[in-house]
Design a protein around this motif. Structure first.
Motif, PDB file in Angstrom:
ATOM      1  N   ALA A  78       0.854  -1.185   0.000  1.00 13.37           N
ATOM      2  CA  ALA A  78       0.000   0.000   0.000  1.00 13.37           C
ATOM      3  C   ALA A  78       0.890   1.236   0.000  1.00 13.37           C
ATOM      4  CB  ALA A  78      -0.902   0.008   1.231  1.00 13.37           C
ATOM      5  N   ALA A  79       0.501   2.258  -0.748  1.00  6.54           N
ATOM      6  CA  ALA A  79       1.311   3.476  -0.795  1.00  6.54           C
ATOM      7  C   ALA A  79       0.471   4.656  -1.238  1.00  6.54           C
ATOM      8  CB  ALA A  79       2.497   3.286  -1.747  1.00  6.54           C
ATOM      9  N   THR A  80       1.012   5.845  -1.020  1.00  7.96           N
ATOM     10  CA  THR A  80       0.300   7.076  -1.353  1.00  7.96           C
ATOM     11  C   THR A  80       1.149   7.975  -2.245  1.00  7.96           C
ATOM     12  OG1 THR A  80       1.211   8.271   0.530  1.00  7.96           O
ATOM     13  CG2 THR A  80      -0.872   7.100   0.887  1.00  7.96           C
ATOM     14  N   ALA A  81       0.527   9.027  -2.756  1.00  9.21           N
ATOM     15  CA  ALA A  81       1.246  10.094  -3.450  1.00  9.21           C
ATOM     16  C   ALA A  81       0.710  11.431  -2.946  1.00  9.21           C
ATOM     17  CB  ALA A  81       1.052   9.977  -4.962  1.00  9.21           C
ATOM     18  N   THR A  82       1.611  12.399  -2.839  1.00  8.74           N
ATOM     19  CA  THR A  82       1.221  13.742  -2.414  1.00  8.74           C
ATOM     20  C   THR A  82       0.518  14.463  -3.560  1.00  8.74           C
ATOM     21  OG1 THR A  82       3.246  14.754  -3.205  1.00  8.74           O
ATOM     22  CG2 THR A  82       3.272  13.884  -0.942  1.00  8.74           C
ATOM     23  N   GLU A  83      -0.044  15.619  -3.269  1.00  3.53           N
ATOM     24  CA  GLU A  83      -0.749  16.388  -4.299  1.00  3.53           C
ATOM     25  C   GLU A  83       0.183  16.725  -5.468  1.00  3.53           C
ATOM     26  OE1 GLU A  83      -4.397  17.370  -3.756  1.00  3.53           O
ATOM     27  OE2 GLU A  83      -3.795  15.546  -2.726  1.00  3.53           O
ATOM     28  N   GLU A  84       1.426  17.156  -5.164  1.00  3.75           N
ATOM     29  CA  GLU A  84       2.385  17.491  -6.234  1.00  3.75           C
ATOM     30  C   GLU A  84       2.716  16.245  -7.039  1.00  3.75           C
ATOM     31  OE1 GLU A  84       3.272  18.318  -2.820  1.00  3.75           O
ATOM     32  OE2 GLU A  84       1.929  19.987  -3.259  1.00  3.75           O
ATOM     33  N   GLU A  85       2.876  15.126  -6.336  1.00  6.36           N
ATOM     34  CA  GLU A  85       3.197  13.875  -7.035  1.00  6.36           C
ATOM     35  C   GLU A  85       2.039  13.418  -7.922  1.00  6.36           C
ATOM     36  OE1 GLU A  85       6.314  11.955  -3.755  1.00  6.36           O
ATOM     37  OE2 GLU A  85       4.171  11.512  -3.610  1.00  6.36           O
ATOM     38  N   ILE A  86       0.817  13.697  -7.494  1.00  4.58           N
ATOM     39  CA  ILE A  86      -0.338  13.308  -8.314  1.00  4.58           C
ATOM     40  C   ILE A  86      -0.327  14.099  -9.627  1.00  4.58           C
ATOM     41  CG2 ILE A  86      -2.860  13.325  -8.479  1.00  4.58           C
ATOM     42  CD1 ILE A  86      -2.904  12.903  -5.395  1.00  4.58           C
ATOM     43  N   ILE A  87      -0.100  15.413  -9.533  1.00  5.36           N
ATOM     44  CA  ILE A  87      -0.019  16.240 -10.745  1.00  5.36           C
ATOM     45  C   ILE A  87       1.136  15.769 -11.628  1.00  5.36           C
ATOM     46  CG2 ILE A  87       0.559  18.563 -11.590  1.00  5.36           C
ATOM     47  CD1 ILE A  87      -2.198  18.612 -10.661  1.00  5.36           C
ATOM     48  N   ASP A  88       2.281  15.480 -10.992  1.00  5.75           N
ATOM     49  CA  ASP A  88       3.434  15.014 -11.764  1.00  5.75           C
ATOM     50  C   ASP A  88       3.115  13.679 -12.446  1.00  5.75           C
ATOM     51  OD1 ASP A  88       6.388  15.238 -12.441  1.00  5.75           O
ATOM     52  OD2 ASP A  88       6.320  13.263 -11.469  1.00  5.75           O
ATOM     53  N   GLY A  89       2.431  12.795 -11.732  1.00  3.86           N
ATOM     54  CA  GLY A  89       2.040  11.503 -12.309  1.00  3.86           C
ATOM     55  C   GLY A  89       1.089  11.692 -13.475  1.00  3.86           C
ATOM     56  N   GLN A  90       0.158  12.636 -13.302  1.00  8.47           N
ATOM     57  CA  GLN A  90      -0.801  12.919 -14.382  1.00  8.47           C
ATOM     58  C   GLN A  90      -0.061  13.442 -15.616  1.00  8.47           C
ATOM     59  OE1 GLN A  90      -3.575  16.237 -13.862  1.00  8.47           O
ATOM     60  NE2 GLN A  90      -5.264  14.983 -14.638  1.00  8.47           N
ATOM     61  N   ARG A  91       0.933  14.304 -15.365  1.00  6.70           N
ATOM     62  CA  ARG A  91       1.729  14.843 -16.473  1.00  6.70           C
ATOM     63  C   ARG A  91       2.508  13.711 -17.167  1.00  6.70           C
ATOM     64  NH1 ARG A  91       6.889  16.046 -17.249  1.00  6.70           N
ATOM     65  NH2 ARG A  91       7.430  15.595 -15.085  1.00  6.70           N
ATOM     66  N   ARG A  92       3.130  12.845 -16.385  1.00  7.23           N
ATOM     67  CA  ARG A  92       3.924  11.768 -16.988  1.00  7.23           C
ATOM     68  C   ARG A  92       3.047  10.839 -17.827  1.00  7.23           C
ATOM     69  NH1 ARG A  92       9.125  11.492 -15.103  1.00  7.23           N
ATOM     70  NH2 ARG A  92       9.490  12.935 -13.383  1.00  7.23           N
ATOM     71  N   LEU A  93       1.850  10.550 -17.333  1.00  9.86           N
ATOM     72  CA  LEU A  93       0.936   9.702 -18.118  1.00  9.86           C
ATOM     73  C   LEU A  93       0.476  10.439 -19.374  1.00  9.86           C
ATOM     74  CD1 LEU A  93      -1.064   8.017 -15.237  1.00  9.86           C
ATOM     75  CD2 LEU A  93       0.090   6.789 -17.088  1.00  9.86           C
ATOM     76  N   ALA A  94       0.171  11.735 -19.228  1.00 18.20           N
ATOM     77  CA  ALA A  94      -0.277  12.517 -20.391  1.00 18.20           C
ATOM     78  C   ALA A  94       0.838  12.584 -21.434  1.00 18.20           C
ATOM     79  CB  ALA A  94      -0.713  13.910 -19.959  1.00 18.20           C
ATOM     80  N   HIS A  95       2.076  12.753 -20.966  1.00 14.01           N
ATOM     81  CA  HIS A  95       3.199  12.804 -21.895  1.00 14.01           C
ATOM     82  C   HIS A  95       3.546  11.423 -22.451  1.00 14.01           C
ATOM     83  CE1 HIS A  95       4.849  17.072 -20.898  1.00 14.01           C
ATOM     84  NE2 HIS A  95       3.538  17.027 -20.882  1.00 14.01           N
TER      85      HIS A  95
END
Ligand SMILES: *Cc1c(COP(=O)(O)O)cnc(C)c1O
Length: 401
Positions: free
Chosen positions: A313-330
Motif C-alpha cells: 500500500a502506498a500514497t502520493a502527495t498532491e504534487e506527485e499526483i499532478i506530476d504523475g498525471q503529467r507523466r501519463l499525459a506525456h
C-alpha cells in the motif's frame, strides 16, 4: 442457490437484499454456484464467454452500450523507467462507454433491475458512478436518481443531467456522513441505492480480471495497482482472479496494490501501521476527487484482507499526483488525478523493495482526464498566442533544429 455472504462472518443474506452491507456493517459479496463454471471460448463477447461466473440470468447479454473491452498495453519506456519496473502494463479503463471503469459495475445493476422488475437505478457518487448509472439507465428506459456531494465538479453533474438523471446535490459535513445518511434513508424508503462497495457492482469489476486474463494469454500479473476509495473496484478485480484460480485457470492470484492520495489515506494508513482497521480521515482535501472516501463503509474489512494477503500500500502527495498525471499525459494517456496517484505510489514501493524490479505490474487507469479539465490548468503547457502576420517568423523559430 445464489445469495449474498458477509466477507467477515460468512453469514448469508438473500440475493435480493436492499441493504448493501451485512447487519453488522461488514461488506457483502455474491455467492453463486461456480462448481461447473467454465469459459465459453466460442462466445462472441466477454460477458458471454464468462457468463458462467455470474449469478444473473442475463449476464451474457452485456449492458447494451456495446461490448466493453479496454486495452492492456506495455507502458512506454520513459514511464516504465521512472517507476523502475520494466514489465509495466497499463489497463486503460478510460475507454469505457462513459470513460471510467464504473461502467463495469453498472452492468450487474442493469441485470438485477431487469430480473427484479425495478424501474429506478439509484446511486451515491462523486461523479463517475452517477454518470455511468445515468447513461445505462437511459439506454434501458429506467429512471436514474443520483445523490452527489456538493463538491462534485460541475462537468460530472452535467454529464448525468444530460442523460436525463435526477441529480440530488447534498450538502453534508463530509462524503462519509452523506453516504451513510443517504443509504439509511433510501433503505427506509424501500429504494435500492447502490454505493461504491455494494456486492452487485463488485461483481461487474470481475470482468476486468477476466479480460486481463484473456489479454495476457492466460498468464497472471504479479501486482495490480488500484487507486482506492469505496473499495468496490479493488475487491471486484481480486474476486475475479480468485474465481479464475478456483476454476483452475491460473496458478496464482495476483496481489493488489492499495493506492490512495496522501491527503486521504484511511486504508493505506491502517495497512502500513499494521492495524486491523482503517484510520478514518475527517476533512478530505485532495485533487484526486474520485477517491475521497475518508471513512468508507467496509474499509476495515479491506485493511484486514490486504494485510492477510500481503498487499502493498502506498500514497502520493498532491504534487506527485499532478506530476504523475503529467507523466501519463506525456506518454499518451490523459487520466484524471485519481488514476495518476499510482505513478508515484508504485515508484515508492519499487524503491523500498516491496515490489521486485522484474515483477509484472498493471496500473489501472481508472478514469479520463476530461472528467476534471479544470485540474489541467495546474500543468505547465506550451501554449502560444500568435498574430497572423508573425506566423512566418514564429514558424522559422519553431522548426529550428
Ligand atoms: C470510483 C473511482 C475510483 C475508486 O474506486 P472505488 O471502487 O471507489 O474504490 C478510482 N478512480 C476513479 C476514476 C473512480 O471513478
Amino acid at each position: 442457490m445464489r445469495c449474498l455472504v458477509s466477507v467477515s462472518s460468512g453469514d448469508e443474506y438473500p440475493f435480493e437484499r436492499l441493504a448493501e452491507f451485512a447487519d453488522d456493517g461488514d461488506p457483502l459479496e455474491v455467492r453463486g454456484d461456480l462448481s461447473h463454471a467454465k469459459v465459453r471460448s466460442g462466445a462472441p463477447s466477454i460477458a458471454a464467454r464468462f457468463s458462467d461466473f455470474f449469478a444473473y440470468k442475463n449476464a451474457a447479454e452485456g449492458g447494451g452500450l456495446g461490448e466493453i473491452v479496454t486495452p492492456l498495453v506495455q507502458a512506454p519506456q520513459p514511464l516504465a523507467e521512472f517507476i523502475g519496473i520494466e514489465r509495466l502494463l497499463l489497463k486503460n479503463e478510460t475507454m469505457n462507454p462513459t470513460w471510467s471503469f464504473k461502467d463495469r459495475g453498472t452492468l450487474p445493476c442493469i441485470w438485477l433491475a431487469a430480473e427484479l422488475g425495478e424501474t429506478t437505478l439509484a446511486t451515491i457518487s462523486t461523479g463517475n458512478m452517477g454518470h455511468s448509472v445515468a447513461a445505462y439507465a437511459a439506454r434501458h428506459g429506467l429512471r436514474a436518481l443520483v445523490f452527489v456531494p456538493d463538491f462534485t465538479p460541475p462537468e460530472k453533474i452535467l454529464s448525468m443531467g444530460a442523460h436525463g438523471a435526477v441529480v440530488v446535490r447534498v450538502a453534508a459535513e463530509n462524503f462519509g456522513v452523506m453516504k451513510r445518511s443517504v443509504l439509511a434513508h433510501g433503505e427506509a424508503a424501500g429504494l435500492r441505492i447502490v454505493s461504491g462497495n455494494g456486492p452487485h457492482r463488485v461483481e461487474g469489476y470481475k470482468l476486468e480480471a477476466f479480460e486481463m486474463w484473456e489479454q495476457l494469454g492466460g498468464e497472471t500479473p504479479d501486482f495490480i495497482a488500484v487507486p482506492t476509495s469505496a473499495c468496490g473496484h479493488i475487491r471486484g478485480i481480486h474476486k475475479g482472479w480468485r474465481e479464475l484460480f478456483a476454476a483452475g485457470l491460473v496458478a496464482q492470484v495476483p496481489r493488489m496494490i492499495v493506492v490512495q492520495a496522501a491527503n486521504n489515506a484511511p486504508l493505506v494508513s491502517g495497512i502500513q501501521q499494521g492495524l486491523d482497521h482503517m484510520v478514518p480521515v475527517e476533512h478530505v482535501e485532495t485533487i484526486a476527487e474520485a477517491i475521497t472516501s475518508g471513512n468508507p463503509p467496509g474499509g476495515d474489512a479491506l485493511v484486514r484482507q490486504a494485510r492477510s494477503l500481503g498487499w502493498p500500500a502506498a500514497t502520493a502527495t498532491e504534487e506527485e499526483i499532478i506530476d504523475g498525471q503529467r507523466r501519463l499525459a506525456h506518454s499518451g494517456y490523459l487520466v484524471e488525478p485519481a488514476s495518476a496517484v499510482s505513478v508515484h505510489a508504485v515508484r515508492k514501493l519499487r524503491a523500498n523493495g516491496s515490489i521486485a524490479a522484474d515483477a509484472r505490474v498493471v496500473l489501472m487507469l481508472t478514469g479520463s482526464g476530461l472528467k476534471d479539465p479544470a485540474i489541467l490548468q495546474r500543468h505547465s503547457m506550451k501554449i502560444m498566442d500568435v498574430k497572423e502576420r508573425d506566423l512566418s517568423a514564429v514558424l522559422k523559430d519553431l522548426v529550428k533544429p
